[in-house]
Write an enzyme that holds these catalytic residues in place. Structure first.
Site, PDB file in Angstrom:
ATOM      1  N   GLY A   1       0.889  -1.205   0.032  1.00 51.24           N
ATOM      2  CA  GLY A   1      -0.031  -0.058  -0.125  1.00 51.24           C
ATOM      3  C   GLY A   1       0.875   1.571  -0.002  1.00 51.24           C
TER       4      GLY A   1
ATOM      5  N   ASP B   1       0.514  -3.441  12.802  1.00 56.58           N
ATOM      6  CA  ASP B   1      -0.067  -4.267  11.410  1.00 56.58           C
ATOM      7  C   ASP B   1       0.140  -5.646  11.420  1.00 56.58           C
ATOM      8  OD1 ASP B   1      -1.503  -4.354   9.134  1.00 56.58           O
ATOM      9  OD2 ASP B   1       0.143  -3.299   7.799  1.00 56.58           O
TER      10      ASP B   1
END
Length: 686
Positions: A22, A135
């Site tokens: 991302g 994450d």
């Protein structure tokens, strides 16, 4: 996209693109300063002009660079070149856990638990340095070709969350904790939640919450109970399901509070799969039902905003207001003071709140009074029992200390215990001895041994080692002393299978090379004892092997000893290392080092398997070890001009204290070496 051959930071040559995420693209690059391959993560252009994000990106990467652990992908460097911001990391040859799950459908219980333990150990090391991942998901967990599990992207998620970039940049909401999807403060217990979701996916092959949008999934994390994993995996042990359940509690107070608690329970689940030892925290009366507020829903929806780029290509990132406030507060403090950050909450001075406050105050007063009475009663009971046990008054102070220490160790699942000596015991006696110390035992096969037949002949870890409670001791059972008659070996071709046939009988093999220009290479010239004589476990057989290279006259003998206390998967017959004609003395030392390593004398050894190199045509190979020693690059020839069978078991002795290196592989075609590739190696002290 960077082109092949471009140089980054006057040091890293781009070789190929190996992935994208991302926030960044990932490239394989060659570090010309240290002559090794690395992974270079290049920040995408849309984030490069956001100065706040860049500052956090650099500081978090620099903090992550301070982490060194076998279960963490090491960060080597962070920098900027012509506006491109990059992080240089350890290059892992392997696949992500996500790819592995997709490939297998779901993992076995033992495999999933082992992976979870390794991930937990990496996260524990990070948490001990004040670094929270934020994450954790299968996409950020790498499984190398040699089976090691490593967590990657430490610190990067923290930089992203500080600016609340869009959810597709931040990573999948499937693994986010309730406090993360609300945009609130997150800490190591958020990592524990994400680990629980990851473990759920490993054993079931699916994530617990699905939805058409990220908002829908986020709301499920807040409000819905997940389907028990045993519904999709009926074979799931009770203890492991309880561990997953505790990790994924919506209330942070009901989860595991530290990663070492998770590790202890995961290890215990391997030896007591159906045990009821996971301590679940009771639900508070005021926390039975979690209702999402309008403000929370607005916050969640805003977090799914995209990055907008105007005509001038300047990124505009939608940031939550409460995240801005938290970021302002966080940047005024040192990075490692995460636990001291105050969390600002919206004040709602309503009449209802004041009324609840008065009621709560009365409730607290009654509770404190009850506690005071309970403490008095408890203190009296403790004094009475302690006095009877001799803990108070006159007595042996050292005995009192020992009793207190034993009681503490009994209650502490993370306490270290001493490994007992099981060698010489029966299996039943060994199991009882281990159980008394909160350890497990596991049968690892049989072997020839001087121990009486049926008794334990070797164990791992060794007696006297200190390990955590609920660790497992592997052992082998003695087959007794075996006797065999020597066959005629003269004239046979020397090979690894011949050596292994002796090692399997508990017999040590010494190999001496002798120059002989009449015989072909690797022909056995003689063996001692001779044909017809008897040898038994513990004896030594000496084999003299021909060699056409005169330089081999100076080589010491190679010694291969049968496995005793080491794990069989780390033991391999060493390849014969051909000498470098430029410096025969160096190769003599290298061969001597390998001989020492085979007897387990404490050298730095690499026991990895080498798969068939891409482009290999089946000819003779040259294997060269390259390591950085005291700032200098040193090369050692491992194999020169031999045809190998793949997968090939390496057993290489490296430089003392150097834990990494590269194996340069070339195929000799028409007398000239053609490079096939470079492979990263890891060395461990033995």
């Amino acid at each position: 996209m960077l082109k092949t051959g471009m140089i980054l930071g006057e040091r890293y040559e781009i070789v190929s693109k190996i992935g994208t995420g991302g926030m960044a693209d990932v490239y394989k690059a060659k570090d010309h300063k240290l002559n090794r391959f690395v992974a270079a993560k290049i920040l995408k252009p849309e984030f490069r002009e956001d100065t706040t994000f860049i500052r956090k990106f650099r500081s978090e990467a620099q903090a992550a660079a301070g982490l060194t652990h076998p279960n963490i992908v090491n960060v080597f460097d962070v920098g900027e070149d012509d506006g491109m911001h990059y992080i240089v990391m350890e290059l892992i040859e392997g696949i992500t856990l996500k790819e592995y799950i997709n490939k297998k459908g779901k993992l076995s219980i033992k495999e999933a638990t082992s992976i979870a333990i390794q991930v937990s150990m990496g996260l524990e090391a990070a948490h001990s340095h004040g670094i929270v991942h934020r994450d954790v998901k299968p996409q950020n967990i790498m499984i190398s070709t040699d089976g090691k599990v490593k967590v990657t992207d430490f610190g990067i998620a923290r930089a992203a969350s500080s600016n609340t970039i869009s959810s597709n940049v931040m990573g999948s909401v499937h693994y986010s904790s309730p406090e993360q999807v609300r945009g609130g403060y997150s800490d190591e217990k958020s990592d524990i939640y994400s680990l629980g979701i990851t473990l759920y996916e490993m054993v079931t092959g699916r994530v617990p919450f699905e939805g058409d949008t990220t908002v829908a999934i986020a709301i499920k994390h807040l409000q819905e109970e997940m389907v028990p994993p045993s519904v999709y995996a009926p074979e799931l042990p009770y203890s492991l399901e309880q561990i997953i359940n505790k990790c994924t509690q919506k209330s942070v107070d009901r989860r595991y509070q530290r990663m070492d608690e998770v590790i202890a329970d995961l290890k215990r689940s391997l030896i007591d799969p159906e045990g009821d030892f996971v301590k679940q925290v009771p639900v508070d009366e005021g926390a039975k039902t979690l209702v999402i507020s309008d403000n929370d829903l607005t916050t969640i929806k805003s977090s799914s905003g995209k990055v907008n780029v105007n005509k001038a290509q300047k990124p505009t990132i939608h940031v939550q207001e409460d995240a801005k406030e938290l970021e302002k507060e966080v940047t005024e403090n040192d990075y490692y003071d995460d636990d001291d950050y105050p969390i600002k909450r919206e004040k709602r001075d309503t009449g209802k709140k004041k009324k609840k406050h008065k009621s709560r105050k009365l409730q607290i007063t009654v509770t404190l009074a009850g506690l005071a009475v309970g403490i008095v009663v408890l203190a009296g009971a403790i004094w009475f029992i302690g006095n009877k046990a001799g803990l108070f008054g006159e007595g042996n102070p050292s005995q009192q200390t020992n009793n207190q220490q034993n009681a503490q160790n009994e209650d502490d699942d993370n306490a270290l215990v001493e490994v007992p000596r099981l060698v010489g015991m029966t299996e039943e006696a060994a199991a009882a001895e281990a159980q008394g110390r909160h350890l497990g035992v596991k049968f690892a096969g049989e072997e020839a041994s001087s121990q009486e037949k049926g008794q334990i002949s070797s164990q791992e870890p060794a007696a006297g080692s200190m390990v955590q409670k609920y660790s497992t001791i592997t052992y082998k059972i003695s087959q007794g002393l075996k006797e065999i008659q020597m066959e005629e070996l003269s004239g046979q071709i020397y090979n690894d299978e011949l050596v292994q046939s002796f090692l399997d009988q508990g017999i040590t093999v010494k190999v001496q090379r002798q120059y002989d220009d009449y015989e072909a290479e690797d022909v056995i010239l003689s063996a001692t004892p001779a044909q017809g004589e008897t040898v038994k476990s513990g004896d030594t057989v000496t084999i003299v092997v021909s060699d056409n290279d005169a330089l081999y006259q100076e080589l010491p003998e190679e010694v291969f000893e049968p496995e005793t206390a080491q794990s069989s998967e780390n033991t391999a017959v060493q390849p014969t290392a051909a000498p470098d004609t430029a410096d025969a003395s160096n190769d003599t030392a290298s061969a001597s080092d390998e001989t020492t390593a085979s007897t387990g004398s404490g050298n730095w050894v690499c026991n990895q398997k080498l798969n068939t190199p891409e482009g290999y045509l089946g000819g003779p190979l040259r294997l060269e070890l390259v390591q950085e020693v005291n700032g200098e690059i040193e090369a050692t020839m491992i194999v020169d001009g031999e045809v190998l069978e793949f997968p090939y078991q390496l057993n290489i002795v490296g430089k003392s204290g150097v834990s990494s290196g590269e194996l340069h592989v070339s195929e000799i075609i028409n007398g000239e070496p053609k490079k096939l590739g470079h492979y990263p190696l890891t060395f461990q002290e033995q």
